[in-house]
Design a protein around this motif. Structure first.
Motif, PDB file in Angstrom:
ATOM      1  N   ILE A 144       0.832  -1.201   0.000  1.00  0.00           N
ATOM      2  CA  ILE A 144       0.000   0.000   0.000  1.00  0.00           C
ATOM      3  C   ILE A 144       0.872   1.259   0.000  1.00  0.00           C
ATOM      4  N   ALA A 145       1.974   1.202   0.745  1.00  0.00           N
ATOM      5  CA  ALA A 145       2.845   2.374   0.890  1.00  0.00           C
ATOM      6  C   ALA A 145       3.810   2.537  -0.274  1.00  0.00           C
ATOM      7  N   GLY A 146       3.771   1.637  -1.261  1.00  0.00           N
ATOM      8  CA  GLY A 146       4.670   1.747  -2.405  1.00  0.00           C
ATOM      9  C   GLY A 146       6.076   1.252  -2.120  1.00  0.00           C
ATOM     10  N   GLY A 147       6.205   0.274  -1.210  1.00  0.00           N
ATOM     11  CA  GLY A 147       7.514  -0.249  -0.846  1.00  0.00           C
ATOM     12  C   GLY A 147       7.948  -1.421  -1.710  1.00  0.00           C
ATOM     13  N   ASN A 148       9.071  -2.018  -1.343  1.00  0.00           N
ATOM     14  CA  ASN A 148       9.679  -3.127  -2.068  1.00  0.00           C
ATOM     15  C   ASN A 148       8.999  -4.433  -1.630  1.00  0.00           C
ATOM     16  N   VAL A 149       7.961  -4.836  -2.345  1.00  0.00           N
ATOM     17  CA  VAL A 149       7.152  -5.986  -1.931  1.00  0.00           C
ATOM     18  C   VAL A 149       7.941  -7.297  -1.937  1.00  0.00           C
ATOM     19  N   PRO A 150       8.724  -7.614  -2.985  1.00  0.00           N
ATOM     20  CA  PRO A 150       9.510  -8.865  -2.945  1.00  0.00           C
ATOM     21  C   PRO A 150      10.446  -8.948  -1.736  1.00  0.00           C
ATOM     22  N   ALA A 151      11.067  -7.826  -1.389  1.00  0.00           N
ATOM     23  CA  ALA A 151      11.948  -7.815  -0.217  1.00  0.00           C
ATOM     24  C   ALA A 151      11.151  -7.996   1.067  1.00  0.00           C
ATOM     25  N   ALA A 152       9.934  -7.444   1.107  1.00  0.00           N
ATOM     26  CA  ALA A 152       9.081  -7.615   2.284  1.00  0.00           C
ATOM     27  C   ALA A 152       8.654  -9.074   2.433  1.00  0.00           C
ATOM     28  N   ILE A 153       8.337  -9.714   1.325  1.00  0.00           N
ATOM     29  CA  ILE A 153       7.971 -11.136   1.363  1.00  0.00           C
ATOM     30  C   ILE A 153       9.118 -11.950   1.925  1.00  0.00           C
ATOM     31  N   CYS A 154      10.330 -11.662   1.470  1.00  0.00           N
ATOM     32  CA  CYS A 154      11.505 -12.385   1.945  1.00  0.00           C
ATOM     33  C   CYS A 154      11.747 -12.126   3.428  1.00  0.00           C
ATOM     34  N   ALA A 155      11.709 -10.856   3.838  1.00  0.00           N
ATOM     35  CA  ALA A 155      12.005 -10.498   5.226  1.00  0.00           C
ATOM     36  C   ALA A 155      10.994 -11.126   6.187  1.00  0.00           C
ATOM     37  N   ALA A 156       9.703 -11.024   5.853  1.00  0.00           N
ATOM     38  CA  ALA A 156       8.665 -11.559   6.733  1.00  0.00           C
ATOM     39  C   ALA A 156       8.704 -13.085   6.784  1.00  0.00           C
ATOM     40  N   SER A 157       8.917 -13.707   5.618  1.00  0.00           N
ATOM     41  CA  SER A 157       8.950 -15.167   5.571  1.00  0.00           C
ATOM     42  C   SER A 157      10.150 -15.714   6.326  1.00  0.00           C
ATOM     43  N   LEU A 158      11.319 -15.113   6.087  1.00  0.00           N
ATOM     44  CA  LEU A 158      12.536 -15.574   6.762  1.00  0.00           C
ATOM     45  C   LEU A 158      12.418 -15.397   8.270  1.00  0.00           C
ATOM     46  N   SER A 159      11.839 -14.276   8.688  1.00  0.00           N
ATOM     47  CA  SER A 159      11.676 -14.015  10.112  1.00  0.00           C
ATOM     48  C   SER A 159      10.852 -15.104  10.779  1.00  0.00           C
TER      49      SER A 159
ATOM     50  N   ARG B 246      13.117   1.413   2.856  1.00  0.00           N
ATOM     51  CA  ARG B 246      12.781   1.968   4.175  1.00  0.00           C
ATOM     52  C   ARG B 246      11.382   1.518   4.600  1.00  0.00           C
ATOM     53  N   ALA B 247      10.473   1.427   3.634  1.00  0.00           N
ATOM     54  CA  ALA B 247       9.123   0.958   3.937  1.00  0.00           C
ATOM     55  C   ALA B 247       9.145  -0.485   4.441  1.00  0.00           C
ATOM     56  N   VAL B 248       9.962  -1.323   3.807  1.00  0.00           N
ATOM     57  CA  VAL B 248      10.096  -2.718   4.246  1.00  0.00           C
ATOM     58  C   VAL B 248      10.628  -2.776   5.674  1.00  0.00           C
TER      59      VAL B 248
END
Length: 328
Positions: A123-138, A263-265
């Motif tokens: 929604i905020a226009g961030g890096n969605v693929p990186a967010a998927i990776c960060a959240a999944s890995l976490s 930064r959004a991620v």
């Protein structure tokens, strides 16, 4: 209802609050409580099976290439949060009481959210693929790392997590996830096409765990042993915790010179905590009559982060749209 949605309060949050009230007023007891326990176990197992079937390993590999962003997000979740949690506990534990303090420390070592952090990043226009990776890995790492940090920080029982707790986490969370990954080539497309299925299982398992936990707390008389002043103090401390986490993420993004999408991620994945992962882990680690009080800080944090992130992401989206108008 439209006004509530505009400020980030949706049907799910209302159901969550209603489930808490139901557990306080009409708790499950006896045979009903035993049946609820079994249903909850299999609902959580199904949830993590669907997570495994849905997660594309290639997206994780691609996201890992952005090592600076992933490193910062991981450090925020499993280093910054525990340190801030320890500091807050050191300051406020006399006013909170032992069980609620335990819950605050448990909150500090949980993994990041998955669906909501990715959605807010989008929604905020961030890096969605990186967010998927960060959240999944976490969350993948959190299945093992969160109990280890619990053993290190909380020194529960004989100083560690019991073998039964490890077995329960392995059979209820880790094994279904691995099985989901193994059968992903055959069922992955089906799961991705039917997003409602994952959402229903996700939200439904959370509601089941919340009702079970608060029911057990009510039956054991736990809530009578927690002073009202401690509950009010807990809400204030959790809000301070959230504010510190978000301000640190904003500062870290600027300090390390990350572009806005990254930064959004960092903001959404680094400052949020997962209720979906936290509740199953709590039921595996702690006594049934204590789980309600221990997950209380997690629930307060969860609802607060949804409200704040919904507001921030919508504001960022409007700003992105306004900046795009002159260029069109």
């Amino acid at each position: 209802m439209k006004y509530l949605k505009r400020i980030g309060i949706d049907t799910y949050m209302l159901l969550l609050i209603a489930t808490v009230c139901l557990g306080l007023l009409l708790p499950a007891q006896g045979i009903a409580a035993a049946g609820l326990k079994h249903v909850t176990f299999w609902a959580v197992a199904l949830l993590f099976f669907l997570y495994g079937a849905k997660l594309d390993p290639s997206s994780v590999r691609a996201g890992l290439l952005n090592w600076r962003l992933q490193g910062l997000t991981f450090a925020a979740t499993y280093a910054m949060f525990p340190l801030v949690g320890l500091l807050l506990v050191w300051v406020f534990s006399p006013a909170l009481g032992a069980t609620v303090t335990l819950g605050l420390l448990f909150l500090a070592v949980l993994p990041s959210t998955v669906q909501s952090s990715i959605a807010f990043t989008s929604i905020a226009g961030g890096n969605v693929p990186a967010a998927i990776c960060a959240a999944s890995l976490s969350n993948i790492v959190g299945v093992a790392l969160t109990p280890a940090l619990v053993a290190l920080m909380l020194h529960q029982g004989d100083g560690g997590v019991s073998f039964d707790s490890i077995v329960k986490i392995g059979t209820q969370i880790l094994l279904p996830f691995v099985l989901g990954q193994l059968v992903r080539p055959w069922v992955g497309d089906f799961v991705k096409r039917h997003k409602l299925l994952t959402m229903v299982v996700d939200r439904g398992s959370i509601l089941l765990i919340v009702y079970s936990a608060f029911s057990a707390g009510t039956v054991s008389g736990l809530w009578q042993r927690i002073p009202t002043a401690s509950l009010i103090m807990l809400v204030l401390v959790v809000l301070v915790f959230l504010a510190i986490a978000m301000l640190l993420m904003v500062g870290a993004g600027k300090l390390f010179g990350l572009p806005y999408p990254d930064r959004a991620v960092l903001f959404y994945c680094g400052s949020t905590k997962s209720l979906a992962s936290g509740l199953p882990i709590a039921t595996a680690l702690f006594a049934a009559d204590q789980v309600g009080a221990i997950v209380l800080p997690v629930m307060i944090y969860h609802m607060s982060q949804l409200l704040v992130c919904a507001f921030v992401s919508q504001k960022a989206a409007r700003r992105e749209q306004a900046e795009a108008v002159p260029a069109s």
